[in-house]
Design a protein around this motif. Structure first.
Motif, PDB file in Angstrom:
ATOM      1  N   LYS A 117       0.841  -1.206   0.000  1.00 39.39           N
ATOM      2  CA  LYS A 117       0.000   0.000   0.000  1.00 39.39           C
ATOM      3  C   LYS A 117       0.874   1.254   0.000  1.00 39.39           C
ATOM      4  N   GLY A 118       0.508   2.191  -0.909  1.00 40.35           N
ATOM      5  CA  GLY A 118       1.207   3.463  -0.999  1.00 40.35           C
ATOM      6  C   GLY A 118       2.523   3.414  -1.773  1.00 40.35           C
ATOM      7  N   LYS A 119       2.925   2.248  -2.217  1.00 36.82           N
ATOM      8  CA  LYS A 119       4.202   2.094  -2.934  1.00 36.82           C
ATOM      9  C   LYS A 119       4.087   2.639  -4.351  1.00 36.82           C
ATOM     10  N   LYS A 120       5.167   3.262  -4.849  1.00 37.60           N
ATOM     11  CA  LYS A 120       5.206   3.745  -6.229  1.00 37.60           C
ATOM     12  C   LYS A 120       5.907   2.702  -7.086  1.00 37.60           C
ATOM     13  N   VAL A 121       5.251   2.331  -8.189  1.00 37.65           N
ATOM     14  CA  VAL A 121       5.842   1.375  -9.130  1.00 37.65           C
ATOM     15  C   VAL A 121       5.784   1.967 -10.530  1.00 37.65           C
ATOM     16  N   LEU A 122       6.669   1.483 -11.394  1.00 33.42           N
ATOM     17  CA  LEU A 122       6.750   2.014 -12.748  1.00 33.42           C
ATOM     18  C   LEU A 122       5.805   1.259 -13.685  1.00 33.42           C
ATOM     19  N   PHE A 123       5.067   2.009 -14.458  1.00 30.82           N
ATOM     20  CA  PHE A 123       4.183   1.456 -15.498  1.00 30.82           C
ATOM     21  C   PHE A 123       4.884   1.661 -16.838  1.00 30.82           C
ATOM     22  N   LYS A 124       5.283   0.546 -17.489  1.00 30.63           N
ATOM     23  CA  LYS A 124       6.055   0.637 -18.731  1.00 30.63           C
ATOM     24  C   LYS A 124       5.284  -0.025 -19.871  1.00 30.63           C
ATOM     25  N   PRO A 125       4.647   0.764 -20.715  1.00 30.61           N
ATOM     26  CA  PRO A 125       3.934   0.178 -21.853  1.00 30.61           C
ATOM     27  C   PRO A 125       4.905  -0.274 -22.949  1.00 30.61           C
ATOM     28  N   SER A 126       4.462  -1.220 -23.737  1.00 23.79           N
ATOM     29  CA  SER A 126       5.252  -1.657 -24.886  1.00 23.79           C
ATOM     30  C   SER A 126       5.251  -0.548 -25.932  1.00 23.79           C
ATOM     31  N   HIS A 127       6.388  -0.379 -26.610  1.00 22.70           N
ATOM     32  CA  HIS A 127       6.456   0.660 -27.655  1.00 22.70           C
ATOM     33  C   HIS A 127       5.525   0.314 -28.830  1.00 22.70           C
ATOM     34  N   SER A 128       5.050  -0.957 -28.893  1.00 23.99           N
ATOM     35  CA  SER A 128       4.142  -1.376 -29.966  1.00 23.99           C
ATOM     36  C   SER A 128       2.724  -0.869 -29.752  1.00 23.99           C
ATOM     37  N   LEU A 146      -6.393   2.149  -6.970  1.00 24.05           N
ATOM     38  CA  LEU A 146      -5.360   1.198  -6.542  1.00 24.05           C
ATOM     39  C   LEU A 146      -4.781   1.552  -5.188  1.00 24.05           C
ATOM     40  N   ASP A 147      -4.292   0.545  -4.468  1.00 21.82           N
ATOM     41  CA  ASP A 147      -3.607   0.764  -3.189  1.00 21.82           C
ATOM     42  C   ASP A 147      -2.215   1.326  -3.415  1.00 21.82           C
ATOM     43  N   TYR A 148      -1.605   0.977  -4.515  1.00 18.85           N
ATOM     44  CA  TYR A 148      -0.265   1.455  -4.856  1.00 18.85           C
ATOM     45  C   TYR A 148      -0.392   2.526  -5.939  1.00 18.85           C
ATOM     46  N   GLU A 149       0.727   3.190  -6.259  1.00 24.51           N
ATOM     47  CA  GLU A 149       0.688   4.281  -7.246  1.00 24.51           C
ATOM     48  C   GLU A 149       1.517   3.924  -8.473  1.00 24.51           C
ATOM     49  N   LEU A 150       0.894   4.121  -9.641  1.00 21.90           N
ATOM     50  CA  LEU A 150       1.585   3.890 -10.915  1.00 21.90           C
ATOM     51  C   LEU A 150       2.219   5.184 -11.399  1.00 21.90           C
ATOM     52  N   VAL A 151       3.472   5.070 -11.852  1.00 22.50           N
ATOM     53  CA  VAL A 151       4.182   6.210 -12.421  1.00 22.50           C
ATOM     54  C   VAL A 151       4.738   5.741 -13.762  1.00 22.50           C
ATOM     55  N   TYR A 152       4.593   6.585 -14.796  1.00 18.02           N
ATOM     56  CA  TYR A 152       5.134   6.197 -16.096  1.00 18.02           C
ATOM     57  C   TYR A 152       6.636   5.975 -15.992  1.00 18.02           C
ATOM     58  N   PHE A 163       2.034  -4.353 -21.326  1.00 15.58           N
ATOM     59  CA  PHE A 163       2.839  -3.488 -20.454  1.00 15.58           C
ATOM     60  C   PHE A 163       3.541  -4.335 -19.403  1.00 15.58           C
ATOM     61  N   VAL A 164       4.463  -3.680 -18.698  1.00  9.87           N
ATOM     62  CA  VAL A 164       5.207  -4.305 -17.607  1.00  9.87           C
ATOM     63  C   VAL A 164       5.148  -3.370 -16.415  1.00  9.87           C
ATOM     64  N   ILE A 165       4.996  -3.945 -15.221  1.00  7.58           N
ATOM     65  CA  ILE A 165       5.075  -3.170 -13.984  1.00  7.58           C
ATOM     66  C   ILE A 165       6.431  -3.470 -13.363  1.00  7.58           C
ATOM     67  N   ASP A 166       7.173  -2.405 -13.039  1.00  7.77           N
ATOM     68  CA  ASP A 166       8.516  -2.571 -12.465  1.00  7.77           C
ATOM     69  C   ASP A 166       8.486  -2.079 -11.025  1.00  7.77           C
ATOM     70  N   ASP A 167       8.649  -3.021 -10.088  1.00  9.67           N
ATOM     71  CA  ASP A 167       8.667  -2.701  -8.662  1.00  9.67           C
ATOM     72  C   ASP A 167      10.097  -2.857  -8.159  1.00  9.67           C
ATOM     73  N   GLU A 168      10.876  -1.796  -8.349  1.00  9.95           N
ATOM     74  CA  GLU A 168      12.279  -1.771  -7.931  1.00  9.95           C
ATOM     75  C   GLU A 168      13.043  -2.986  -8.459  1.00  9.95           C
ATOM     76  N   GLY A 169      12.874  -3.251  -9.734  1.00  8.58           N
ATOM     77  CA  GLY A 169      13.595  -4.338 -10.395  1.00  8.58           C
ATOM     78  C   GLY A 169      12.802  -5.632 -10.505  1.00  8.58           C
TER      79      GLY A 169
END
Length: 198
Positions: A117-128, A146-152, A163-169
């Motif tokens: 909860k409250g964590k920021k994760v990266l939202f990475k869409p495919s270039h396609s 959402l409980d967590y936060e998405l950042v581009y 897309f891919v979600i990146d949570d600190e690797g």
């Protein structure tokens, strides 16, 4: 003279009787030998015929088993090809989704993702993906749910849509092709049963 003639006749008679007896013995021996040889040949013939029949039965069973195996393999290959076509069609349909369907699918996936909860994760869409698919407004609206936060986090160079979600690797892969491959790998027997159930 009569006595000599009579003796000669008796000798001839005795010789004729011996010849007849000898001839009868020889014919009987020939017949016995012939019957014995005939029985041996017939027994050998029966044995060979039985062996040939056994060999033919074995060859028939082997051929039958091989043909059954070939039919099973051909059927399995046909089913696998059909299953691959089904998944290829599914991927093509997913690629053809409009923005609303793309966003609904992403929202469903992200709402099921259990993150701190409250964590920021990266939202990475495919270039396609079409550039309009994941707008900043949509991302902001989704973050409210959402409980967590998405950042581009920038696009990823994947040929597959998604897309891919990146949570600190630690990456959570939502690329369509990879999701379908995972479903195909883990559920192919269930899907095959549904598709090919008679």
């Amino acid at each position: 003279m009569d006595a000599i003639t009579k003796i000669i006749e008796q000798i001839d008679q005795a010789a004729a009787t011996k010849r007849t007896a000898y001839k009868s013995e020889q014919l009987a021996q020939i017949d016995a030998d012939f019957l014995q040889r005939k029985m041996m040949i017939e027994a050998e013939d029966e044995k060979l015929t039985a062996q040939l029949q056994k060999n033919q039965n074995i060859k028939y069973k082997q051929l039958h088993a091989r043909q059954q195996m070939e039919v099973k393999q051909e059927t399995l290959m046909a089913k696998q090809n059909y299953l691959s076509q089904v998944f290829a069609e599914a991927y093509n349909k997913m690629q053809a989704w409009q923005n609303e369907e793309i966003r609904d699918f992403a929202a469903t996936c992200l709402e099921q993702l259990s993150l701190e909860k409250g964590k920021k994760v990266l939202f990475k869409p495919s270039h396609s993906m079409p550039k309009s698919s994941y707008s900043t407004e949509w991302l902001a609206h989704l973050n409210e749910k959402l409980d967590y936060e998405l950042v581009y986090g920038g696009e990823i160079p994947a040929d597959s849509y998604g897309f891919v979600i990146d949570d600190e690797g630690v990456q959570y892969n939502f690329l369509y092709q990879d999701l379908l491959n995972e479903i195909k790998t883990s559920n192919s027997s269930t899907i095959s049963n549904m598709l090919f159930e008679i």
